[in-house]
Design a protein around this motif. Structure first.
Motif, mmCIF file in Angstrom:
data_model
loop_
_atom_site.group_PDB
_atom_site.id
_atom_site.type_symbol
_atom_site.label_atom_id
_atom_site.label_comp_id
_atom_site.label_asym_id
_atom_site.label_seq_id
_atom_site.Cartn_x
_atom_site.Cartn_y
_atom_site.Cartn_z
ATOM 1 N N ASP A 1 -10.462 4.203 -2.318
ATOM 2 C CA ASP A 1 -9.663 4.236 -1.176
ATOM 3 C C ASP A 1 -9.210 6.130 -1.103
ATOM 4 N N SER A 2 -9.549 6.575 -2.108
ATOM 5 C CA SER A 2 -9.132 8.149 -2.318
ATOM 6 C C SER A 2 -10.546 9.158 -2.107
ATOM 7 N N ARG B 1 -1.495 1.030 -4.961
ATOM 8 C CA ARG B 1 -0.931 -0.087 -4.532
ATOM 9 C C ARG B 1 0.350 -0.505 -5.592
ATOM 10 N N GLN C 1 0.989 5.921 -0.780
ATOM 11 C CA GLN C 1 0.262 6.973 -0.745
ATOM 12 C C GLN C 1 0.902 7.934 -1.157
ATOM 13 N N GLN D 1 -4.516 7.113 -2.832
ATOM 14 C CA GLN D 1 -4.167 5.930 -1.998
ATOM 15 C C GLN D 1 -3.833 4.982 -3.394
ATOM 16 N N PHE E 1 -3.756 2.976 -8.710
ATOM 17 C CA PHE E 1 -4.202 3.933 -7.620
ATOM 18 C C PHE E 1 -5.709 4.282 -7.725
ATOM 19 N N LYS F 1 0.818 -1.036 -0.018
ATOM 20 C CA LYS F 1 -0.069 0.023 0.147
ATOM 21 C C LYS F 1 0.861 1.294 0.011
ATOM 22 N N TYR G 1 -12.500 10.362 1.163
ATOM 23 C CA TYR G 1 -12.362 10.388 2.567
ATOM 24 C C TYR G 1 -13.715 10.996 3.339
ATOM 25 N N THR H 1 1.218 12.534 -2.472
ATOM 26 C CA THR H 1 0.287 13.716 -2.349
ATOM 27 C C THR H 1 0.538 14.692 -3.611
#
Length: 289
Positions: A73-74, A18, A6, A16, A66, A4, A76, A8
């Motif tokens: 997963d991105s 992989r 991440q 997020q 991603f 995993k 939130y 920015t």
């Protein structure tokens, strides 16, 4: 199986991903075995590509998937609160993913295998020179005028009616209700409708939400792989996308399901384990380029 990761974006948004390390060194170490970035289709979570990514590692490639902002997963927050837009996927998210993968693998360039939207946004990325070539799976402009079959009638209803009504009452574009992936942030739904209504896809953002256009600056090979039964990435719409890259060397590979003993391929099935016989075709495009 994967790590995993991440990273920015320039505006501070964290994505997020992989990372799938190659299982062994390729028999012949050359530029065709650069790391591979897989760009997801609109509303499709990165897990959809996991089996394909694992297969690529067995061929000697480092691979990364991603989730674009507002997806999987991105995401939130409730999707109704997301302020994500498609143009941000191109000029922020894709840019950050390319930079992260080149840094992680200490490679000057990568391959980009993009599914639908994931292969249609490089013209918005200022770091496009880090991409050696693009293999766009079901990559097209998505122009409503160029659709075939049921999609010719259902897509306008989805984009212009379902998305409009659900955004008004729910605060997001209800794609899941019509079987088109995850529910989408309203900004994504609005831009998707705009891009497909006018043809040319991401070039519709130029001068509105994006002010740096790199389509003409890109000169790398771009191969579009589509299926004869794909009602969205039709030959008309594939050509409509490729002409937005006037200085690239472009090629179209058309796959007929029956030629591979398959009942269908369509817009989504090429990455499914049931269609693994097509994965070699995709990988061959990297070598050809």
């Amino acid at each position: 199986m994967f790590e995993k990761v991440q990273f920015t974006c320039a505006d501070g948004y964290v994505l997020q991903g992989r990372f799938f390390p190659k299982q062994h060194a390729p028999k012949q170490q050359d530029s065709t075995h650069l790391p591979i970035l897989i760009g997801s289709a609109t509303g499709i979570k990165q897990g959809f590509y996991q089996a394909f990514a694992k297969w690529l590692t067995e061929q000697g490639y480092d691979v990364m998937t991603f989730d674009f902002r507002g997806i999987g997963d991105s995401l939130y927050e409730p999707v109704s609160k997301s302020k994500a837009f498609i143009h941000q996927w191109g000029n922020l998210d894709l840019v950050s993913a390319i930079d992260f993968l080149t840094d992680k693998t200490n490679s000057a360039q990568i391959h980009l295998i993009g599914h639908s939207a994931g292969g249609q946004l490089l013209g918005l990325a200022p770091n496009h020179a880090k991409v050696k070539n693009v293999v766009a799976i079901a990559g097209s402009s998505g122009s409503l005028k160029g659709l075939n079959g049921k999609s010719k009638y259902l897509a306008p209803i989805m984009l212009k009616v379902v998305f409009t009504v659900s955004t008004l009452f729910k605060g997001y574009a209800s794609a899941k209700a019509v079987g088109m992936g995850e529910n989408l942030p309203k900004g994504v739904g609005q831009e998707w409708c705009e891009y497909c209504s006018k043809g040319g896809y991401a070039i519709n953002a130029i001068g509105k939400t994006v002010f740096d256009d790199f389509h003409s600056a890109i000169k790398i090979p771009i191969t579009a792989v589509h299926a004869t039964d794909d009602e969205i990435a039709t030959l008309h719409n594939v050509k409509d996308l490729l002409k937005t890259y006037p200085n690239s060397t472009t090629k179209i590979v058309t796959l007929a399901p029956k030629a591979y003993g398959l009942r269908s391929i369509g817009h989504m099935e090429m990455f499914k384990p049931s269609h693994q016989q097509l994965w070699t075709v995709i990988a061959d495009q990297l070598n050809a380029a």
